[in-house]
Design an enzyme around this catalytic site. Structure first.
Site, PDB file in Angstrom:
ATOM      1  N   GLU A  20      -9.722 -10.172  -7.542  1.00 51.32           N
ATOM      2  CA  GLU A  20      -8.748  -9.085  -7.369  1.00 51.32           C
ATOM      3  C   GLU A  20      -7.642  -9.080  -8.427  1.00 51.32           C
ATOM      4  OE1 GLU A  20      -7.381  -9.571  -3.358  1.00 51.32           O
ATOM      5  OE2 GLU A  20      -9.300  -8.899  -2.516  1.00 51.32           O
TER       6      GLU A  20
ATOM      7  N   TYR B 117     -12.215  -2.465  -3.701  1.00 51.55           N
ATOM      8  CA  TYR B 117     -12.713  -2.670  -2.329  1.00 51.55           C
ATOM      9  C   TYR B 117     -14.235  -2.641  -2.260  1.00 51.55           C
ATOM     10  CZ  TYR B 117      -8.183  -2.543   0.125  1.00 51.55           C
ATOM     11  OH  TYR B 117      -6.939  -2.838   0.625  1.00 51.55           O
TER      12      TYR B 117
ATOM     13  N   PHE C   9     -15.415   2.885   7.234  1.00 56.03           N
ATOM     14  CA  PHE C   9     -14.054   3.281   6.869  1.00 56.03           C
ATOM     15  C   PHE C   9     -13.817   3.344   5.361  1.00 56.03           C
ATOM     16  CE2 PHE C   9     -13.908  -1.368   7.733  1.00 56.03           C
ATOM     17  CZ  PHE C   9     -13.441  -1.836   6.511  1.00 56.03           C
TER      18      PHE C   9
ATOM     19  N   ASN D  43      -1.896  -0.059   7.165  1.00 57.05           N
ATOM     20  CA  ASN D  43      -1.348  -1.351   7.579  1.00 57.05           C
ATOM     21  C   ASN D  43      -0.513  -2.025   6.488  1.00 57.05           C
ATOM     22  OD1 ASN D  43      -3.367  -2.142   5.877  1.00 57.05           O
ATOM     23  ND2 ASN D  43      -4.549  -3.285   7.409  1.00 57.05           N
TER      24      ASN D  43
ATOM     25  N   THR E 281      -5.311  -7.787  10.384  1.00 53.80           N
ATOM     26  CA  THR E 281      -5.583  -6.418   9.941  1.00 53.80           C
ATOM     27  C   THR E 281      -5.069  -5.355  10.911  1.00 53.80           C
ATOM     28  OG1 THR E 281      -7.619  -7.351   9.020  1.00 53.80           O
ATOM     29  CG2 THR E 281      -7.412  -4.952   8.999  1.00 53.80           C
TER      30      THR E 281
ATOM     31  N   LYS F  65       0.828  -1.201   0.000  1.00 55.61           N
ATOM     32  CA  LYS F  65       0.000   0.000   0.000  1.00 55.61           C
ATOM     33  C   LYS F  65       0.870   1.262   0.000  1.00 55.61           C
ATOM     34  CE  LYS F  65      -3.811  -2.404   2.360  1.00 55.61           C
ATOM     35  NZ  LYS F  65      -4.757  -2.378   3.515  1.00 55.61           N
TER      36      LYS F  65
ATOM     37  N   HIS G 241      -1.834  -5.509   1.484  1.00 50.54           N
ATOM     38  CA  HIS G 241      -3.082  -6.233   1.219  1.00 50.54           C
ATOM     39  C   HIS G 241      -2.730  -7.635   0.714  1.00 50.54           C
ATOM     40  CE1 HIS G 241      -7.047  -7.257  -0.405  1.00 50.54           C
ATOM     41  NE2 HIS G 241      -6.370  -7.798  -1.395  1.00 50.54           N
TER      42      HIS G 241
ATOM     43  N   ARG H 261      -1.312 -14.559   4.007  1.00 49.19           N
ATOM     44  CA  ARG H 261      -2.039 -13.912   5.112  1.00 49.19           C
ATOM     45  C   ARG H 261      -1.294 -14.104   6.438  1.00 49.19           C
ATOM     46  NH1 ARG H 261      -6.507 -10.463   4.053  1.00 49.19           N
ATOM     47  NH2 ARG H 261      -7.290 -11.050   6.111  1.00 49.19           N
TER      48      ARG H 261
END
Ligand code: UDP
Ligand code: MG
Length: 142
Positions: free
Chosen positions: A126, A49, A57, A112, A91, A9, A115, A85
């Site tokens: 995605e 998203y 959010f 964070n 998260t 990100k 992704h 993950r």
């Protein structure tokens, strides 16, 4: 074999963590099948998203994801989705396990760093947001 999408990100790119993050996935034995630096616009972020569009959010997430360049990358391996993950951490970085990317580098539940697709269905949705079929390089190609 499974494929998954990761995004580094805007905060991860700004913090010069591209090499550090890619190294963790490569060290784990995952293979890069596609990778690029991109800047996405509002409609691309909203589409990516869309599952979160009713969340409080959502607007701030879209602003964050369009605030600077990101790295998009397709990783492949056995159980790649779960392995990625685990390496990312959960998260909220405060709850993420020690040694995970988010535990070590993330500032907050929003900012964070990374992704990763959370399921096969998510990965299938995605990946084409960032790469067409010709851009995903198979082991046998070339
Ligand atoms: N997010 C946020 N506030 C929250 C929860 C999530 O800004 O309270 C952001 C955060 O950047 C997160 C993304 O929305 O990574 C997607 O949320 P999700 O629950 O899918 O988390 P992830 O799958 O990224 O761990
Ligand atoms: Mg998610």
């Amino acid at each position: 074999m499974e494929q998954t999408l990761i995004l580094i990100k805007p905060d991860g790119v700004k913090k010069h963590l591209i090499g550090e993050i890619i190294k963790r996935f490569e060290s784990n034995g995952l293979d890069i099948r596609a990778i690029k630096l991109v800047r996405i616009n509002r409609s691309q972020a909203e589409g990516f998203y869309q599952v979160h569009k009713e969340q409080p959010f959502f607007e701030e997430l879209v602003q964050f994801m369009t605030s600077g360049p990101i790295i998009a990358c397709v990783l492949e391996g056995e159980r790649a989705i779960t392995r990625v993950r685990q390496i990312m951490g959960t998260t909220d970085p405060k709850k993420a396990e020690k040694g995970t990317i988010r535990n070590e580098f993330a500032d907050s539940i929003r900012y964070n760093i990374i992704h990763g697709s959370d399921s096969k269905a998510s990965a299938d949705y995605e990946i084409p947001n960032f790469f067409n079929r010709l851009e995903i390089i198979g082991i046998q190609a070339g």
